[in-house]
Design a protein around this motif. Structure first.
Motif, PDB file in Angstrom:
ATOM      1  N   LEU A  91       0.840  -1.193   0.000  1.00  0.00           N
ATOM      2  CA  LEU A  91       0.000   0.000   0.000  1.00  0.00           C
ATOM      3  C   LEU A  91       0.881   1.252   0.000  1.00  0.00           C
ATOM      4  O   LEU A  91       0.643   2.198  -0.776  1.00  0.00           O
ATOM      5  CB  LEU A  91      -0.913  -0.009   1.223  1.00  0.00           C
ATOM      6  N   ASP A  92       1.906   1.256   0.841  1.00  0.00           N
ATOM      7  CA  ASP A  92       2.865   2.369   0.854  1.00  0.00           C
ATOM      8  C   ASP A  92       3.633   2.432  -0.458  1.00  0.00           C
ATOM      9  O   ASP A  92       3.914   3.528  -0.972  1.00  0.00           O
ATOM     10  CB  ASP A  92       3.843   2.201   2.022  1.00  0.00           C
ATOM     11  N   PHE A  93       3.973   1.275  -1.009  1.00  0.00           N
ATOM     12  CA  PHE A  93       4.693   1.212  -2.286  1.00  0.00           C
ATOM     13  C   PHE A  93       3.872   1.866  -3.396  1.00  0.00           C
ATOM     14  O   PHE A  93       4.422   2.575  -4.253  1.00  0.00           O
ATOM     15  CB  PHE A  93       4.995  -0.246  -2.631  1.00  0.00           C
ATOM     16  N   THR A  94       2.555   1.627  -3.397  1.00  0.00           N
ATOM     17  CA  THR A  94       1.690   2.196  -4.424  1.00  0.00           C
ATOM     18  C   THR A  94       1.734   3.718  -4.392  1.00  0.00           C
ATOM     19  O   THR A  94       1.874   4.380  -5.427  1.00  0.00           O
ATOM     20  CB  THR A  94       0.241   1.713  -4.220  1.00  0.00           C
ATOM     21  N   ILE A  95       1.619   4.295  -3.193  1.00  0.00           N
ATOM     22  CA  ILE A  95       1.660   5.757  -3.056  1.00  0.00           C
ATOM     23  C   ILE A  95       3.038   6.291  -3.431  1.00  0.00           C
ATOM     24  O   ILE A  95       3.168   7.282  -4.162  1.00  0.00           O
ATOM     25  CB  ILE A  95       1.295   6.167  -1.619  1.00  0.00           C
ATOM     26  N   TYR A  96       4.086   5.623  -2.947  1.00  0.00           N
ATOM     27  CA  TYR A  96       5.461   6.062  -3.213  1.00  0.00           C
ATOM     28  C   TYR A  96       5.786   5.966  -4.701  1.00  0.00           C
ATOM     29  O   TYR A  96       6.368   6.879  -5.289  1.00  0.00           O
ATOM     30  CB  TYR A  96       6.419   5.187  -2.405  1.00  0.00           C
ATOM     31  N   PHE A  97       5.393   4.851  -5.330  1.00  0.00           N
ATOM     32  CA  PHE A  97       5.666   4.609  -6.746  1.00  0.00           C
ATOM     33  C   PHE A  97       4.911   5.609  -7.623  1.00  0.00           C
ATOM     34  O   PHE A  97       5.466   6.151  -8.590  1.00  0.00           O
ATOM     35  CB  PHE A  97       5.267   3.172  -7.090  1.00  0.00           C
ATOM     36  N   ALA A  98       3.627   5.853  -7.298  1.00  0.00           N
ATOM     37  CA  ALA A  98       2.821   6.797  -8.074  1.00  0.00           C
ATOM     38  C   ALA A  98       3.394   8.205  -7.995  1.00  0.00           C
ATOM     39  O   ALA A  98       3.449   8.927  -8.996  1.00  0.00           O
ATOM     40  CB  ALA A  98       1.381   6.785  -7.574  1.00  0.00           C
ATOM     41  N   ASN A  99       3.848   8.614  -6.815  1.00  0.00           N
ATOM     42  CA  ASN A  99       4.421   9.942  -6.656  1.00  0.00           C
ATOM     43  C   ASN A  99       5.762  10.063  -7.377  1.00  0.00           C
ATOM     44  O   ASN A  99       6.067  11.103  -7.974  1.00  0.00           O
ATOM     45  CB  ASN A  99       4.601  10.253  -5.173  1.00  0.00           C
ATOM     46  N   LEU A 100       6.549   8.996  -7.344  1.00  0.00           N
ATOM     47  CA  LEU A 100       7.872   9.020  -7.966  1.00  0.00           C
ATOM     48  C   LEU A 100       7.780   9.178  -9.480  1.00  0.00           C
ATOM     49  O   LEU A 100       8.539   9.938 -10.096  1.00  0.00           O
ATOM     50  CB  LEU A 100       8.626   7.734  -7.614  1.00  0.00           C
ATOM     51  N   LEU A 101       6.832   8.452 -10.099  1.00  0.00           N
ATOM     52  CA  LEU A 101       6.711   8.467 -11.557  1.00  0.00           C
ATOM     53  C   LEU A 101       5.536   9.317 -12.031  1.00  0.00           C
ATOM     54  O   LEU A 101       5.096   9.181 -13.171  1.00  0.00           O
ATOM     55  CB  LEU A 101       6.558   7.031 -12.071  1.00  0.00           C
ATOM     56  N   PHE A 102       5.033  10.160 -11.160  1.00  0.00           N
ATOM     57  CA  PHE A 102       3.917  11.030 -11.504  1.00  0.00           C
ATOM     58  C   PHE A 102       4.153  11.836 -12.789  1.00  0.00           C
ATOM     59  O   PHE A 102       3.262  11.891 -13.657  1.00  0.00           O
ATOM     60  CB  PHE A 102       3.630  11.943 -10.311  1.00  0.00           C
ATOM     61  N   PRO A 103       5.315  12.473 -13.005  1.00  0.00           N
ATOM     62  CA  PRO A 103       5.509  13.244 -14.239  1.00  0.00           C
ATOM     63  C   PRO A 103       5.413  12.388 -15.500  1.00  0.00           C
ATOM     64  O   PRO A 103       4.832  12.824 -16.500  1.00  0.00           O
ATOM     65  CB  PRO A 103       6.924  13.827 -14.069  1.00  0.00           C
ATOM     66  N   ILE A 104       5.981  11.177 -15.463  1.00  0.00           N
ATOM     67  CA  ILE A 104       5.941  10.307 -16.640  1.00  0.00           C
ATOM     68  C   ILE A 104       4.515   9.880 -16.947  1.00  0.00           C
ATOM     69  O   ILE A 104       4.073   9.909 -18.102  1.00  0.00           O
ATOM     70  CB  ILE A 104       6.845   9.071 -16.426  1.00  0.00           C
ATOM     71  N   PHE A 105       3.757   9.462 -15.914  1.00  0.00           N
ATOM     72  CA  PHE A 105       2.373   9.026 -16.123  1.00  0.00           C
ATOM     73  C   PHE A 105       1.537  10.149 -16.736  1.00  0.00           C
ATOM     74  O   PHE A 105       0.771   9.932 -17.679  1.00  0.00           O
ATOM     75  CB  PHE A 105       1.751   8.599 -14.788  1.00  0.00           C
ATOM     76  N   LEU A 106       1.671  11.344 -16.188  1.00  0.00           N
ATOM     77  CA  LEU A 106       0.886  12.476 -16.678  1.00  0.00           C
ATOM     78  C   LEU A 106       1.261  12.817 -18.116  1.00  0.00           C
ATOM     79  O   LEU A 106       0.389  12.996 -18.975  1.00  0.00           O
ATOM     80  CB  LEU A 106       1.115  13.686 -15.781  1.00  0.00           C
ATOM     81  N   PHE A 107       2.541  12.876 -18.386  1.00  0.00           N
ATOM     82  CA  PHE A 107       3.030  13.259 -19.705  1.00  0.00           C
ATOM     83  C   PHE A 107       2.564  12.272 -20.774  1.00  0.00           C
ATOM     84  O   PHE A 107       2.036  12.669 -21.824  1.00  0.00           O
ATOM     85  CB  PHE A 107       4.552  13.326 -19.658  1.00  0.00           C
ATOM     86  N   LEU A 108       2.728  10.984 -20.505  1.00  0.00           N
ATOM     87  CA  LEU A 108       2.347   9.974 -21.494  1.00  0.00           C
ATOM     88  C   LEU A 108       0.837   9.907 -21.690  1.00  0.00           C
ATOM     89  O   LEU A 108       0.361   9.675 -22.805  1.00  0.00           O
ATOM     90  CB  LEU A 108       2.880   8.604 -21.063  1.00  0.00           C
ATOM     91  N   SER A 109       0.078  10.108 -20.622  1.00  0.00           N
ATOM     92  CA  SER A 109      -1.381  10.058 -20.763  1.00  0.00           C
ATOM     93  C   SER A 109      -1.889  11.212 -21.619  1.00  0.00           C
ATOM     94  O   SER A 109      -2.779  11.028 -22.465  1.00  0.00           O
ATOM     95  CB  SER A 109      -2.047  10.081 -19.391  1.00  0.00           C
ATOM     96  N   VAL A 110      -1.318  12.420 -21.442  1.00  0.00           N
ATOM     97  CA  VAL A 110      -1.733  13.567 -22.250  1.00  0.00           C
ATOM     98  C   VAL A 110      -1.353  13.355 -23.708  1.00  0.00           C
ATOM     99  O   VAL A 110      -2.148  13.623 -24.619  1.00  0.00           O
ATOM    100  CB  VAL A 110      -1.109  14.869 -21.711  1.00  0.00           C
ATOM    101  N   ILE A 111      -0.144  12.859 -23.957  1.00  0.00           N
ATOM    102  CA  ILE A 111       0.280  12.597 -25.329  1.00  0.00           C
ATOM    103  C   ILE A 111      -0.599  11.532 -25.978  1.00  0.00           C
ATOM    104  O   ILE A 111      -0.976  11.631 -27.153  1.00  0.00           O
ATOM    105  CB  ILE A 111       1.763  12.165 -25.362  1.00  0.00           C
TER     106      ILE A 111
END
Length: 359
Positions: A54-74
Motif C-alpha cells: 500500500l505504501d509502495f503504491t503511493i510512493y511509486f505513483a508519486n515518484l513516476l507522476f511526471p511520466i504518467f501524466l506526460f504519457l497520458s496527455v500525449i
C-alpha cells in the motif's frame, strides 16, 4: 464550462487515472518478483507485506507522476489529432490558447492532488516503505544512519564531534565536546570512545581528557573510564538518512531548522526533499503544455511517433530531476536552484513548443 471543455477534461483525467491503474500493478508485480525470496526467507507477516505494498503504491505513483501524466496527455491528444478532431476544433474558430484551457484546468486538479499527496500522504507512505526495506530486505542496517563524521551544535555554545557511530552497540569513536563563552573556549572534553546506556540514559566515556581553561592555569582531568550525563541523545544526533521524507511539512520545516543549527552535513538532502514537494506539482503544468504542443499535430508516424517523442522528453525530465537532485545533495550547489532547474529548462522548452504549435 462548454461541451468541448468537459470532453477534453474528462479524457485528460480518465486517461491519467487509467495510466496509473495500468502501471502501478506492473510495478508491484516486478517488485514482488525481486523481493519474494527475501520476504519468504525472513518470514515477513502478511499484514506487513500488505501494508508495504500500500505504501509502495503511493510512493511509486508519486515518484513516476511526471511520466504518467506526460504519457497520458500525449496518448489521448494524439488520438484526437489522428481522428482530425483537433483540426475540426481549431477550424471552428477556437484559438489554440482556448483549446489549451481544459488541459490547464486538468493540470490544476492534478497539481492540487499531487501537492496534497506530497504533504499529507507521502510522509507516512515513505516511512513505511523505507523502514520495511531496511528491516526485512536490507541486511546492511548501518547504512540507515548518518553515522560518520558527525558534527553537531547541541546548544547555543556547545559543540560535539564523533568520527563514527555504531547504532547497534550505541558507541561513538573519537568523541570531542567543546563549550564556548562568546568566542572563548571554556572547556574541551575528548575521549577515544563514548557509549550510550539506554537503561538510565547515561554515557560512559573511555580514555578521556577534560581541559578547563582558566585565567592563569588550565585544569586538566584524565581517566580511563567514567560514567556521566549529557544533554544530547546520540540517536537524535545520527538520524536515519531518509528521515526528511517521513516528516509532515510542519515537522520537516522544524527539523531542517534544527539540523541547520547543528551544522548537519545532510542539510542539502533535507532541503531537496522540502523543495520537491512544491516543484513536482508545478511540473504538471509544464509537462501538460509540452505534451499538447508535441501531440496536437498529425504526424506521418502517427501515435507511435508522438509517443516516442513523449517518452524521450519524459525520461529526459526525470533524468535531469535526478541529476540536479544528486548535485544539490553532494555539492555546494544551491538546493532551491538545483530542484527547480528541470522545471525552468522544460518551461522554456514548453514556451518554444507552444509558440510553434500555435503557428
Amino acid at each position: 464550462m462548454k461541451i468541448i471543455d468537459k470532453y477534453i477534461l474528462k479524457r485528460y483525467l480518465v486517461t491519467f487515472i487509467v495510466m496509473l491503474l495500468m502501471f502501478i500493478p506492473i510495478g508491484i508485480i516486478i517488485d514482488v518478483s525481486e523481493k519474494i525470496n527475501k520476504i519468504l526467507a525472513n518470514k515477513v507477516p502478511f499484514v506487513e507485506v500488505a501494508k508495504y505494498y500500500l505504501d509502495f503504491t503511493i510512493y511509486f505513483a508519486n515518484l513516476l507522476f511526471p511520466i504518467f501524466l506526460f504519457l497520458s496527455v500525449i496518448w489521448f491528444t494524439s488520438k484526437l489529432a489522428n481522428n482530425t478532431e483537433i483540426i475540426a476544433i481549431l477550424s471552428s474558430g477556437i484559438s489554440f490558447t482556448r483549446f489549451l484551457r481544459p488541459y490547464l484546468i486538468g493540470a490544476t486538479m492534478v497539481s492540487v492532488f499531487a501537492l496534497v499527496m506530497n504533504v499529507f500522504l507521502m510522509p507516512s507512505a515513505a516511512a513505511g516503505f523505507k523502514s520495511f526495506r531496511y528491516k526485512y530486505l536490507n541486511n546492511n542496517s548501518a547504512s540507515v544512519k548518518d553515522d560518520s563524521n558527525v558534527f553537531r551544535q547541541i546548544s547555543k555554545d556547545e559543540y560535539i564531534y564523533v568520527s563514527s557511530f555504531n547504532d547497534v552497540s550505541k558507541m561513538a569513536f573519537n568523541f570531542s565536546m567543546e563549550k564556548f563563552e562568546g568566542d572563548k573556549l571554556k572547556y574541551k572534553l575528548s575521549a577515544s570512545r563514548i557509549k550510550f546506556n539506554p537503561k538510565d540514559s547515561t554515557y560512559t566515556i573511555f580514555n578521556y581528557t577534560k581541559r578547563k581553561v582558566g585565567i592563569l592555569n588550565d585544569i586538566i582531568e584524565k581517566g580511563e573510564k567514567k560514567d556521566t550525563v549529557f544533554t544530547f541523545d546520540l540517536d537524535d544526533l545520527t538520524p536515519v538518512v531518509y528521515i526528511a521524507e517521513t516528516l509532515p511539512l510542519n515537522e520537516l520545516n522544524k527539523f531542517i531548522e534544527k539540523e541547520r543549527e547543528r551544522g548537519s552535513s545532510n542539510i542539502n538532502t533535507y532541503l531537496v526533499v522540502l523543495y520537491k514537494k512544491y516543484s513536482i506539482p508545478v511540473s504538471a503544468f509544464i509537462l501538460t503544455i509540452i505534451a499538447v504542443s508535441v501531440s496536437s499535430m498529425k504526424r506521418r508516424g502517427g501515435m507511435g511517433m508522438n509517443l516516442a517523442i513523449g517518452i524521450i522528453l519524459a525520461f529526459g525530465f526525470v533524468f535531469l530531476d535526478k541529476v540536479f537532485g544528486v548535485l544539490a545533495e553532494a555539492s555546494t550547489a544551491p538546493p532551491l536552484l538545483a530542484v527547480w532547474t528541470p522545471n525552468i529548462l522544460f518551461g522554456v522548452l514548453a514556451i518554444f513548443l507552444l509558440r510553434n504549435a500555435k503557428r
